[in-house]
Every structure is written in structure tokens, then in C-alpha cells.
Motif scaffolding. Structure first.
Motif, PDB file in Angstrom:
ATOM      1  N   GLY A  70       0.722  -1.189  -0.095  1.00 51.43           N
ATOM      2  CA  GLY A  70      -0.030   0.122  -0.110  1.00 51.43           C
ATOM      3  C   GLY A  70       0.787   1.194  -0.102  1.00 51.43           C
ATOM      4  N   ILE A  71       1.960   1.278   0.690  1.00 53.64           N
ATOM      5  CA  ILE A  71       2.733   2.434   0.605  1.00 53.64           C
ATOM      6  C   ILE A  71       3.344   2.681  -0.758  1.00 53.64           C
ATOM      7  CG2 ILE A  71       4.943   3.177   1.638  1.00 53.64           C
ATOM      8  CD1 ILE A  71       4.336   1.717   4.181  1.00 53.64           C
ATOM      9  N   CYS A  72       3.799   1.606  -1.311  1.00 53.96           N
ATOM     10  CA  CYS A  72       4.397   1.722  -2.500  1.00 53.96           C
ATOM     11  C   CYS A  72       3.422   2.259  -3.544  1.00 53.96           C
ATOM     12  CB  CYS A  72       5.063   0.483  -2.988  1.00 53.96           C
ATOM     13  SG  CYS A  72       6.282  -0.225  -2.327  1.00 53.96           S
ATOM     14  N   THR A  73       2.203   1.785  -3.507  1.00 55.10           N
ATOM     15  CA  THR A  73       1.106   2.366  -4.551  1.00 55.10           C
ATOM     16  C   THR A  73       0.737   3.881  -4.074  1.00 55.10           C
ATOM     17  OG1 THR A  73       0.165   0.041  -4.535  1.00 55.10           O
ATOM     18  CG2 THR A  73      -1.388   1.865  -5.000  1.00 55.10           C
ATOM     19  N   ARG A  74       1.001   4.246  -2.756  1.00 51.63           N
ATOM     20  CA  ARG A  74       0.525   5.655  -2.618  1.00 51.63           C
ATOM     21  C   ARG A  74       1.713   6.315  -2.780  1.00 51.63           C
ATOM     22  NH1 ARG A  74       0.201   9.899  -2.346  1.00 51.63           N
ATOM     23  NH2 ARG A  74      -0.622  11.419  -0.766  1.00 51.63           N
ATOM     24  N   ILE A  75       3.101   5.987  -2.755  1.00 52.33           N
ATOM     25  CA  ILE A  75       4.064   6.712  -3.231  1.00 52.33           C
ATOM     26  C   ILE A  75       3.926   7.027  -4.993  1.00 52.33           C
ATOM     27  CG2 ILE A  75       6.397   6.675  -3.807  1.00 52.33           C
ATOM     28  CD1 ILE A  75       6.801   5.406  -1.275  1.00 52.33           C
ATOM     29  N   GLU A  76       3.485   5.978  -5.525  1.00 52.89           N
ATOM     30  CA  GLU A  76       3.280   5.989  -6.978  1.00 52.89           C
ATOM     31  C   GLU A  76       2.311   6.871  -7.330  1.00 52.89           C
ATOM     32  OE1 GLU A  76       4.082   2.658 -10.188  1.00 52.89           O
ATOM     33  OE2 GLU A  76       2.327   2.092  -9.132  1.00 52.89           O
ATOM     34  N   ALA A  77       1.215   6.853  -6.727  1.00 49.22           N
ATOM     35  CA  ALA A  77       0.080   7.712  -6.949  1.00 49.22           C
ATOM     36  C   ALA A  77       0.111   9.163  -6.643  1.00 49.22           C
ATOM     37  CB  ALA A  77      -1.146   7.292  -6.337  1.00 49.22           C
ATOM     38  N   ALA A  78       1.184   9.581  -5.986  1.00 53.82           N
ATOM     39  CA  ALA A  78       1.594  10.919  -5.505  1.00 53.82           C
ATOM     40  C   ALA A  78       1.425  11.713  -6.446  1.00 53.82           C
ATOM     41  CB  ALA A  78       2.793  11.155  -4.778  1.00 53.82           C
ATOM     42  N   LYS A  79       0.608  12.856  -6.560  1.00 55.37           N
ATOM     43  CA  LYS A  79       0.638  14.198  -7.655  1.00 55.37           C
ATOM     44  C   LYS A  79       2.056  14.944  -7.621  1.00 55.37           C
ATOM     45  CE  LYS A  79      -1.618  17.385  -4.386  1.00 55.37           C
ATOM     46  NZ  LYS A  79      -1.568  16.400  -3.367  1.00 55.37           N
ATOM     47  N   THR A  80       2.933  14.949  -6.619  1.00 53.02           N
ATOM     48  CA  THR A  80       4.167  15.454  -6.662  1.00 53.02           C
ATOM     49  C   THR A  80       5.196  14.534  -7.047  1.00 53.02           C
ATOM     50  OG1 THR A  80       3.395  16.630  -4.554  1.00 53.02           O
ATOM     51  CG2 THR A  80       5.825  16.740  -5.246  1.00 53.02           C
ATOM     52  N   PRO A  81       6.041  14.660  -7.868  1.00 51.95           N
ATOM     53  CA  PRO A  81       6.990  13.920  -8.538  1.00 51.95           C
ATOM     54  C   PRO A  81       7.979  13.355  -7.103  1.00 51.95           C
ATOM     55  CG  PRO A  81       7.102  15.630  -9.850  1.00 51.95           C
ATOM     56  CD  PRO A  81       6.242  16.099  -8.768  1.00 51.95           C
ATOM     57  N   VAL A  82       8.122  11.981  -7.108  1.00 51.37           N
ATOM     58  CA  VAL A  82       9.073  11.451  -5.878  1.00 51.37           C
ATOM     59  C   VAL A  82       9.933  10.690  -6.591  1.00 51.37           C
ATOM     60  CG1 VAL A  82       9.076   9.831  -3.921  1.00 51.37           C
ATOM     61  CG2 VAL A  82       6.918  10.993  -4.514  1.00 51.37           C
ATOM     62  N   ILE A  83      11.268  10.765  -6.170  1.00 46.48           N
ATOM     63  CA  ILE A  83      12.383   9.932  -6.597  1.00 46.48           C
ATOM     64  C   ILE A  83      13.192   9.541  -5.181  1.00 46.48           C
ATOM     65  CG2 ILE A  83      13.009  11.880  -8.661  1.00 46.48           C
ATOM     66  CD1 ILE A  83      15.172  13.032  -6.850  1.00 46.48           C
ATOM     67  N   SER A  84      13.986   8.487  -5.727  1.00 46.74           N
ATOM     68  CA  SER A  84      14.459   7.734  -4.509  1.00 46.74           C
ATOM     69  C   SER A  84      16.121   7.830  -5.051  1.00 46.74           C
ATOM     70  CB  SER A  84      14.066   6.351  -4.348  1.00 46.74           C
ATOM     71  OG  SER A  84      13.924   5.853  -5.776  1.00 46.74           O
ATOM     72  N   ILE A  85      16.813   7.660  -3.778  1.00 43.82           N
ATOM     73  CA  ILE A  85      18.262   7.825  -3.855  1.00 43.82           C
ATOM     74  C   ILE A  85      18.884   6.248  -3.431  1.00 43.82           C
ATOM     75  CG2 ILE A  85      20.579   9.215  -3.295  1.00 43.82           C
ATOM     76  CD1 ILE A  85      18.324  10.452  -5.225  1.00 43.82           C
ATOM     77  N   LEU A  86      19.314   5.712  -4.181  1.00 43.50           N
ATOM     78  CA  LEU A  86      19.797   4.108  -3.558  1.00 43.50           C
ATOM     79  C   LEU A  86      21.114   4.233  -3.294  1.00 43.50           C
ATOM     80  CD1 LEU A  86      17.816   1.997  -6.249  1.00 43.50           C
ATOM     81  CD2 LEU A  86      17.151   3.254  -4.189  1.00 43.50           C
ATOM     82  N   HIS A  87      21.613   3.791  -2.194  1.00 45.91           N
ATOM     83  CA  HIS A  87      23.067   3.420  -1.831  1.00 45.91           C
ATOM     84  C   HIS A  87      23.083   2.454  -0.768  1.00 45.91           C
ATOM     85  CE1 HIS A  87      22.277   5.178   2.319  1.00 45.91           C
ATOM     86  NE2 HIS A  87      23.483   5.038   2.610  1.00 45.91           N
TER      87      HIS A  87
END
Length: 477
Positions: free
Chosen positions: A83-100
Motif C-alpha cells: 500500500g505504501i508503494c502504491t501511495r508513493i506511485e500515486a503521488a501528484k508530486t514527483p517522488v524520486i529515490s536515492i539508492l546507496h
């Protein structure tokens, strides 16, 4: 200013950028507290009219290294990661992730829910769930095929292998690769989104190209590689469903995930996972392992050839020694058959088969071991024979070279006393067949140096084996 959402998650506003930081040491596992804080932070940032882009990053050693497997087998607690991944994907604001550090399992699934991904050099990326008897359960089997295609997704998800940022970029799992501190990279990438030079998109809106032949091949492959395991076939079934609309595919994936969670195989594999972590907690854990590139093997019988095969498959160069040419020929033939078997089992590609074979040198003289970094003696179980070999190795091998014996019961203190370097002597007891069995006893003698013990454990990891520390006693463990 950074505003704590809870004890793990914070939201920081920098101009029109919302930075969400995760701090759940040691590896930012997706615990209930992290999930709760992340969902709240994303919701707050998405609802803030002054935030025009959201960047998600991890503090400490990694992004999100995976689910908190201590929660497996317990009653699930909302909010759940799908559900969290779906909520992030549905955000109207662009969301980016930084992987390290590590973006594994649920961590990678969280990243796939964002609209753009930046990998920092050195990050390990993958879906290791199958090694724990489960499948990705937060959309990974549905979103990965939309980015990298069904064949590549099947490979990653059914094997659990970890890939480099360069390979992830080639597979389109990440959008760019860079260097730098996670917060700095997050700010820089967010500004590129605002400037229009970093294009974002929702993975759910991408199409999947059906590939029924790849599905058939994957099913045949997992049956051949792991005929008795439950989860690999479930991985294939889940990826096969990625051609459906994602709102159908994700519930189907979740149902398969629950089947795996309820299986006794999952319980057994996770028990083994924790057991393997427990045996790695040794007194010498802080010692720095010695550098090993070339391994010498004394004896090319069943054990010696098996150990040589394991070393070759793990990327080491090997110098094999025997008493005479005939025994050496038999040993080389056995190793060749072992490598051919690895190809048939899918453990080694045809392309790499020749390269691995070329890393083997063979000689009937112990003098050929003069420059190796580690010698593993696998000769006949006779104390006089072993002491004679170690006396010669002590004279021949370079300073700092480690001398290990594969004995299953002889006194290693007595063997070490035959040398002038007892601190470099210890036991590496493999189990037959050595290139298949995962257990490796690291037997510590009275004068074995801490860095020698640490090297034994590092070698086990390189061999993909589970090392167990043992003392010198009758039969060891």
C-alpha cells in the motif's frame, strides 16, 4: 529544517524540495515504524503546496536493505509495504529515490514505486526473497517487468542475485548512476527534476511485452535448478501476471506471497538465515582479512579436486599439486567434469566456462606454491604425511601466506608445530562434495592469528559457504 515524523523518519524542506530521510540502523530495514513514518512523510509532503518534488534517501549504511524479516510469521500490521508503494506511485508530486549501500527486496520495491531512481556507485540491488522461501510481495514482480522486460525480471527474481548499478541502469531499473553523499545526491537530483532535465514517470503506466516463451523456459529452469523448492515457481507465476493491469497483478502477487509466507519452507529458510548470521559473530570479527587471489591445493583426490572446483567457481586462481603426473591428470579431469556439471546446473555460463578453466594451473612440485596467498592441504589423513607437507610448505611459501589443512580430525596444533609460522596455520574443513556442500569449519589452533581466522570466514563468503568457528578437538564440531 528537518521535522521528525517519528523516531526513524524525518521530513526536511529545502526551498521547494521535500527531503524524506530514513534512519533505522543498521540497514534501514522496512520495520513497522519505518513504514508508518514513510507513509506519513510522503502524505505530508504530497499535500504541501510549497513542495514541488520529493526525494527519498537513507541515512547510514544503506537505503532500505529489505523487509524486517523478524516480522515474518507474525500478524501483519498496517501500513503494509504494498500500500505504501502504491501511495508513493500515486503521488501528484514527483517522488524520486536515492539508492546507496543496499536496495534489496522491499527496499527495491519501494524505489520502483517512486517516479525516478538514482543509484550511488557501490549500491547492491536485487530481489533476494526467493532465497528466504518467499517472493517479492510489494509489487516487485509487477513493476520490474515494466522496466526491464519479462526475461530480465525472471532472472533477477527467481535467482535472487544482486546486481551492480551499471547493470541496473542497463536494465532501466534505475535512471542514472552517480557518486556522492545520499542527501547531496537527493538535492541535486531533485533540482534536476525541477529544471526538467530529469524526467520522471509512473512505472504502473508502462506496458509489459508478453513473452510466453520466457515464462516456459523459466519454469523449466527453476524445476531443474530447485526441483523441491516452492517459491521459485511462485516467482514465475507472479511475473507471468505482470501482463495484467497492475491493479489486478499486485493482489495476485500478494496472494502468492501469502502462500509462501505460510509454507514450512519459508520458516525453515528464515531459521537458516538467522542461524548463518549467528555463526558469523566471532571473536575475530574486527580483524582485517588478508588479501587472497591465488589458492594452492595440495592433493587432487575427491576433496582436493572439489575444493579446487569451489575456488575456481568463486573467481580465484588455483595451483593444484600432486605426487605424480597420473594423479594430477585424474584430478584435472575431475575438476573439468565438475565445471561441466556446473554449466549443466546453470551455476556457470558457457561463456565463462573456458575462462574459469584457464585459471587452473597444475604441477607435481610443491615449489609451484611459492607465490600463492593461501594453501589448502587435502592429502591423506595421516599425521606424519601432513607434518612433512607443512614442513615443506613452511620453507617454500612466501611470508604471510596462510597454510590451511582440510583434516577432519587430526590435531592442528601438532601440524602447526611442524612450521615456523604457527600463527598462519589453521583448519579449513570442507564437506564432500566440497564444491556443493555449503558448510565450512574454520578450525582455530592455539596460535592461529586473528586475521587468519578472519580470512577463513571471508574466504567462506567468497565461496558462498557458511563458515562455523571450531576449536581443536576430536572431530571438531
Amino acid at each position: 529544517m528537518k521535522t521528525p515524523i517519528n523516531e526513524i523518519v524525518s521530513l526536511e524542506k529545502v526551498d521547494d524540495i521535500g527531503l524524506i530521510s530514513l534512519k533505522n540502523p543498521p540497514v534501514n530495514a522496512a520495520s513497522h515504524a519505518l513504514r508508518t513514518g514513510l507513509l506519513e512523510a510522503v502524505t505530508q509532503a504530497d499535500d504541501d503546496p510549497d513542495i514541488h518534488v520529493i526525494a527519498l534517501y537513507g541515512e547510514g549504511r544503506s537505503f532500505i536493505a529489505g523487509a524486517d524479516i523478524r516480522e515474518f510469521g507474525q500478524q501483519p500490521r498496517e501500513p503494509l509495504l504494498p500500500g505504501i508503494c502504491t501511495r508513493i506511485e500515486a503521488a501528484k508530486t514527483p517522488v524520486i529515490s536515492i539508492l546507496h549501500g543496499a536496495a534489496l527486496g522491499g527496499g527495491l520495491e519501494t524505489a520502483l514505486g517512486t517516479h525516478g531512481r538514482v543509484a550511488i556507485e557501490g549500491v547492491k540491488i536485487g530481489f533476494p526473497e526467493v532465497t528466504l522461501g518467499i517472493i517479492p510481495g510489494a509489487g516487485g514482480t509487477q513493476r520490474a517487468p515494466r522496466l526491464c522486460g519479462i526475461p530480465a525480471a525472471l532472472d533477477l527474481i527467481t535467482t535472487g542475485r544482486r546486481i551492480s548499478p551499471a547493470e541496473a541502469l542497463k536494465l532501466r531499473l534505475v535512471d542514472r548512476v552517480t557518486t556522492g553523499a545520499p542527501r547531496h545526491v537527493a538535492l541535486s537530483a531533485a533540482r534536476e527534476v525541477l529544471a526538467g532535465t530529469f524526467q520522471t514517470r509512473r512505472v504502473r503506466d508502462m506496458d509489459v511485452i508478453p513473452d510466453p516463451d520466457a515464462i516456459v523456459r523459466a519454469k523449466e529452469d527453476v524445476v531443474r535448478r530447485a526441483p523441491n523448492l516452492f517459491s521459485p515457481l511462485k516467482c514465475v507465476e507472479a511475473v507471468e501476471a505482470s501482463t495484467r493491469p497492475i491493479d489486478e497483478g499486485i493482489p495476485f502477487e500478494r496472494a502468492l506471497f501469502r502462500e509462501c509466507i505460510d509454507s514450512p519452507q519459508r520458516a525453515g529458510l528464515i531459521h537458516a538465515f538467522f542461524a548463518e548470521r549467528a555463526v558469523a559473530k566471532i571473536p575475530e570479527a574486527d580483524a582485517i582479512p588478508r588479501h587472497i587471489e591465488t589458492i594452492g591445493i595440495v592433493g587432487s583426490g575427491t576433496m582436493g579436486s572439489g575444493i579446487a572446483t569451489a575456488a575456481l567457481l568463486s573467481g580465484f586462481s588455483v595451483v593444484l599439486t600432486e605426487r605424480d603426473e597420473e594423479a594430477l591428470r585424474r584430478g584435472r579431469e575431475t575438476i573439468s567434469r565438475n565445471l561441466d556439471g556446473a554449466v549443466k546446473r546453470g551455476k556457470l555460463s558457457e561463456d565463462k566456462r573456458a575462462l574459469v578453466g584457464d585459471a587452473l594451473d597444475a604441477t607435481v612440485s610443491l615449489a609451484g606454491l611459492a607465490e600463492v596467498d593461501l594453501v589448502i592441504e587435502a592429502a591423506f589423513e595421516d599425521m606424519a604425511v601432513k607434518k612433512e607437507i607443512f614442513e615443506q610448505l613452511d620453507r617454500i611459501c612466501k611470508p604471510g601466506a596462510l597454510l590451511a589443512t582440510n583434516t577432519s580430525y587430526l590435531d592442528i596444533n601438532e601440524i602447526a608445530a611442524a612450521t615456523g609460522r604457527p600463527e598462519d596455520v589453521f583448519g579449513l574443513h570442507f564437506f564432500s562434495p566440497a564444491h556443493v556442500m555449503r558448510l565450512l569449519e574454520v578450525v582455530v589452533a592455539d596460535q592461529t592469528a586473528p586475521d587468519a581466522v578472519a580470512t577463513g570466514f571471508a574466504l567462506a563468503r567468497g565461496f558462498r559457504k557458511v563458515a562455523v568457528r571450531a576449536g581443536v578437538c576430536d572431530g571438531f564440531i
